[in-house]
Design a protein around this motif. Structure first.
Motif, PDB file in Angstrom:
ATOM      1  N   ARG A  14       0.835  -1.208   0.000  1.00 22.06           N
ATOM      2  CA  ARG A  14       0.000   0.000   0.000  1.00 22.06           C
ATOM      3  C   ARG A  14       0.872   1.261   0.000  1.00 22.06           C
ATOM      4  NH1 ARG A  14      -5.089  -0.293   1.328  1.00 22.06           N
ATOM      5  NH2 ARG A  14      -5.036   1.651   2.498  1.00 22.06           N
ATOM      6  N   PRO A  15       0.282   2.408  -0.362  1.00 22.40           N
ATOM      7  CA  PRO A  15       1.047   3.661  -0.331  1.00 22.40           C
ATOM      8  C   PRO A  15       1.697   3.947   1.025  1.00 22.40           C
ATOM      9  CG  PRO A  15      -1.009   3.986  -1.508  1.00 22.40           C
ATOM     10  CD  PRO A  15      -1.062   2.599  -0.927  1.00 22.40           C
ATOM     11  N   ALA A  16       1.063   3.531   2.123  1.00 25.14           N
ATOM     12  CA  ALA A  16       1.635   3.775   3.451  1.00 25.14           C
ATOM     13  C   ALA A  16       2.993   3.103   3.622  1.00 25.14           C
ATOM     14  CB  ALA A  16       0.675   3.292   4.537  1.00 25.14           C
ATOM     15  N   VAL A  17       3.202   1.966   2.982  1.00 21.08           N
ATOM     16  CA  VAL A  17       4.490   1.279   3.066  1.00 21.08           C
ATOM     17  C   VAL A  17       5.543   2.101   2.320  1.00 21.08           C
ATOM     18  CG1 VAL A  17       5.750  -0.861   2.613  1.00 21.08           C
ATOM     19  CG2 VAL A  17       3.322  -0.950   3.258  1.00 21.08           C
ATOM     20  N   GLY A  18       5.167   2.618   1.176  1.00 20.39           N
ATOM     21  CA  GLY A  18       6.070   3.492   0.428  1.00 20.39           C
ATOM     22  C   GLY A  18       6.405   4.760   1.198  1.00 20.39           C
ATOM     23  N   LEU A  19       5.415   5.329   1.861  1.00 17.37           N
ATOM     24  CA  LEU A  19       5.652   6.525   2.679  1.00 17.37           C
ATOM     25  C   LEU A  19       6.607   6.216   3.828  1.00 17.37           C
ATOM     26  CD1 LEU A  19       2.030   8.009   2.882  1.00 17.37           C
ATOM     27  CD2 LEU A  19       3.983   8.940   1.605  1.00 17.37           C
ATOM     28  N   ALA A  20       6.420   5.058   4.450  1.00 16.39           N
ATOM     29  CA  ALA A  20       7.318   4.652   5.546  1.00 16.39           C
ATOM     30  C   ALA A  20       8.740   4.481   5.016  1.00 16.39           C
ATOM     31  CB  ALA A  20       6.818   3.359   6.185  1.00 16.39           C
ATOM     32  N   ALA A  21       8.874   3.826   3.874  1.00 16.81           N
ATOM     33  CA  ALA A  21      10.199   3.627   3.282  1.00 16.81           C
ATOM     34  C   ALA A  21      10.845   4.971   2.950  1.00 16.81           C
ATOM     35  CB  ALA A  21      10.095   2.757   2.033  1.00 16.81           C
ATOM     36  N   ASP A  22      10.062   5.884   2.385  1.00 17.99           N
ATOM     37  CA  ASP A  22      10.595   7.213   2.058  1.00 17.99           C
ATOM     38  C   ASP A  22      11.043   7.948   3.318  1.00 17.99           C
ATOM     39  OD1 ASP A  22      10.136   6.790  -0.624  1.00 17.99           O
ATOM     40  OD2 ASP A  22       8.269   7.959  -0.670  1.00 17.99           O
ATOM     41  N   ARG A  23      10.257   7.833   4.367  1.00 15.97           N
ATOM     42  CA  ARG A  23      10.612   8.477   5.635  1.00 15.97           C
ATOM     43  C   ARG A  23      11.958   7.943   6.149  1.00 15.97           C
ATOM     44  NH1 ARG A  23       6.667   9.954  10.407  1.00 15.97           N
ATOM     45  NH2 ARG A  23       8.194  10.586  11.950  1.00 15.97           N
ATOM     46  N   LEU A  24      12.121   6.648   6.068  1.00 18.73           N
ATOM     47  CA  LEU A  24      13.374   6.031   6.529  1.00 18.73           C
ATOM     48  C   LEU A  24      14.546   6.405   5.625  1.00 18.73           C
ATOM     49  CD1 LEU A  24      11.977   2.538   7.564  1.00 18.73           C
ATOM     50  CD2 LEU A  24      12.508   4.490   9.048  1.00 18.73           C
ATOM     51  N   ARG A  25      14.296   6.483   4.326  1.00 11.12           N
ATOM     52  CA  ARG A  25      15.359   6.891   3.390  1.00 11.12           C
ATOM     53  C   ARG A  25      15.790   8.333   3.651  1.00 11.12           C
ATOM     54  NH1 ARG A  25      11.848   4.061  -0.750  1.00 11.12           N
ATOM     55  NH2 ARG A  25      12.818   2.004  -0.933  1.00 11.12           N
ATOM     56  N   GLU A  26      14.809   9.198   3.912  1.00  8.58           N
ATOM     57  CA  GLU A  26      15.127  10.599   4.199  1.00  8.58           C
ATOM     58  C   GLU A  26      15.991  10.720   5.450  1.00  8.58           C
ATOM     59  OE1 GLU A  26      11.430  12.732   4.375  1.00  8.58           O
ATOM     60  OE2 GLU A  26      10.996  12.328   2.263  1.00  8.58           O
ATOM     61  N   ALA A  27      15.873   9.745   6.358  1.00 10.20           N
ATOM     62  CA  ALA A  27      16.679   9.736   7.577  1.00 10.20           C
ATOM     63  C   ALA A  27      18.054   9.100   7.330  1.00 10.20           C
ATOM     64  CB  ALA A  27      15.943   8.992   8.685  1.00 10.20           C
ATOM     65  N   GLY A  28      18.327   8.709   6.082  1.00 10.83           N
ATOM     66  CA  GLY A  28      19.643   8.204   5.731  1.00 10.83           C
ATOM     67  C   GLY A  28      19.767   6.695   5.644  1.00 10.83           C
ATOM     68  N   HIS A  29      18.663   5.976   5.754  1.00 16.64           N
ATOM     69  CA  HIS A  29      18.714   4.518   5.715  1.00 16.64           C
ATOM     70  C   HIS A  29      18.505   4.001   4.291  1.00 16.64           C
ATOM     71  CE1 HIS A  29      18.767   4.537  10.046  1.00 16.64           C
ATOM     72  NE2 HIS A  29      17.689   5.305  10.050  1.00 16.64           N
ATOM     73  N   GLU A  30      19.061   2.853   4.026  1.00 14.50           N
ATOM     74  CA  GLU A  30      18.853   2.154   2.756  1.00 14.50           C
ATOM     75  C   GLU A  30      17.683   1.199   2.974  1.00 14.50           C
ATOM     76  OE1 GLU A  30      21.121  -1.391   0.396  1.00 14.50           O
ATOM     77  OE2 GLU A  30      22.387   0.151   1.313  1.00 14.50           O
ATOM     78  N   VAL A  31      16.618   1.355   2.200  1.00 15.59           N
ATOM     79  CA  VAL A  31      15.405   0.582   2.435  1.00 15.59           C
ATOM     80  C   VAL A  31      15.004  -0.178   1.173  1.00 15.59           C
ATOM     81  CG1 VAL A  31      12.999   0.662   3.222  1.00 15.59           C
ATOM     82  CG2 VAL A  31      14.630   2.365   4.066  1.00 15.59           C
ATOM     83  N   HIS A  32      14.748  -1.470   1.340  1.00 13.38           N
ATOM     84  CA  HIS A  32      14.300  -2.338   0.249  1.00 13.38           C
ATOM     85  C   HIS A  32      12.880  -2.790   0.579  1.00 13.38           C
ATOM     86  CE1 HIS A  32      18.399  -2.586  -1.327  1.00 13.38           C
ATOM     87  NE2 HIS A  32      18.725  -2.469  -0.059  1.00 13.38           N
ATOM     88  N   VAL A  33      11.974  -2.631  -0.390  1.00  7.96           N
ATOM     89  CA  VAL A  33      10.559  -2.911  -0.156  1.00  7.96           C
ATOM     90  C   VAL A  33      10.035  -3.856  -1.248  1.00  7.96           C
ATOM     91  CG1 VAL A  33       8.293  -1.883   0.245  1.00  7.96           C
ATOM     92  CG2 VAL A  33      10.354  -0.568   0.767  1.00  7.96           C
ATOM     93  N   PRO A  34      10.129  -5.156  -1.018  1.00  5.44           N
ATOM     94  CA  PRO A  34       9.627  -6.095  -2.028  1.00  5.44           C
ATOM     95  C   PRO A  34       8.098  -6.170  -2.015  1.00  5.44           C
ATOM     96  CG  PRO A  34      10.372  -7.293  -0.105  1.00  5.44           C
ATOM     97  CD  PRO A  34      10.710  -5.843   0.136  1.00  5.44           C
ATOM     98  N   ASP A  35       7.542  -6.537  -3.146  1.00  4.53           N
ATOM     99  CA  ASP A  35       6.098  -6.736  -3.263  1.00  4.53           C
ATOM    100  C   ASP A  35       5.827  -8.242  -3.242  1.00  4.53           C
ATOM    101  OD1 ASP A  35       3.430  -6.875  -3.881  1.00  4.53           O
ATOM    102  OD2 ASP A  35       3.562  -5.568  -5.636  1.00  4.53           O
ATOM    103  N   LEU A  36       5.407  -8.737  -2.101  1.00  5.76           N
ATOM    104  CA  LEU A  36       5.162 -10.175  -1.934  1.00  5.76           C
ATOM    105  C   LEU A  36       3.838 -10.620  -2.555  1.00  5.76           C
ATOM    106  CD1 LEU A  36       6.319 -10.527   1.787  1.00  5.76           C
ATOM    107  CD2 LEU A  36       7.680 -10.749  -0.311  1.00  5.76           C
ATOM    108  N   TYR A  37       2.998  -9.666  -2.951  1.00  4.12           N
ATOM    109  CA  TYR A  37       1.683  -9.974  -3.524  1.00  4.12           C
ATOM    110  C   TYR A  37       1.628  -9.750  -5.029  1.00  4.12           C
ATOM    111  CZ  TYR A  37      -0.971 -10.418   0.895  1.00  4.12           C
ATOM    112  OH  TYR A  37      -1.487 -10.826   2.096  1.00  4.12           O
TER     113      TYR A  37
END
Length: 190
Positions: A14-37
């Protein structure tokens, strides 16, 4: 900076997962978000359960393992997930001797009696939560501590199960912001 594998809930990517990933990336983290569905996204828990059952837990776990495989060689991977994704992340983290941490948003999983780990673990969960009842959480905490993990649990009174997703009825803006602030501190410490 943490390298994070972030797994979605039974609602899909969902978009909320993308928003969470973006938030973490903005904080300097490397984030991988696979689509299991494979692109399927739903708006109700009933539909989410249907897809989860159709794909099956073993296949979902296989897909999560495949997503993690290219990331584990360097070690220190932080596993994170929302609800179902949290359960899968926990399973992966406990099987990865080089795991750097485990961030659970809204969900846990059972674990083997002989599980052993020394990773830091943080859980954010609604209070009460029908998917994560208090008795279950107490037993989960004790088992995780017995396994050797450094565990923190943060409960959010009155919030709904997936309280960090602004597009779901469970959303609680105040609880979500508190959870993300605490989670960010956790990730920054790894």
């Amino acid at each position: 900076m943490a390298r994070i594998l972030l797994l979605h809930s039974m609602y899909g990517l969902r978009p909320a997962v993308g928003l969470a990933a973006d938030r973490l990336r903005e904080a300097g983290h490397e984030v991988h978000v696979p689509d299991l569905y494979d692109g399927r996204v739903v708006d109700s828990s009933e539909e989410g359960f249907e897809i989860k059952e159709e794909i099956g837990r073993d296949e979902l776990l296989r897909r999560a393992v495949a997503a993690a495989a290219p990331l584990v060689d360097e070690g220190g991977l932080v596993y994170a997930g929302f609800s179902l994704g949290g359960a899968l992340a926990q399973t992966l983290a406990l099987a990865d001797a080089k795991a750097g941490g485990l961030l659970l948003m809204h969900g846990t999983s059972d674990m083997a009696d002989d599980a052993s780990t020394d990773i830091p673990v943080q859980l954010h969960v609604a209070d009460p939560d029908t998917y994560e009842p208090v008795d279950w959480l107490n037993a989960w905490y004790l088992r995780m501590r017995r396994a050797g993990a450094d565990v923190e649990i943060f409960r959010y009174r009155g919030a709904g199960h997936l309280f960090t997703d602004p597009d779901l009825p469970d959303y609680d803006a105040e609880a979500a912001e508190r959870a993300w602030t605490v989670a960010q501190g956790f990730l920054d410490s790894l």
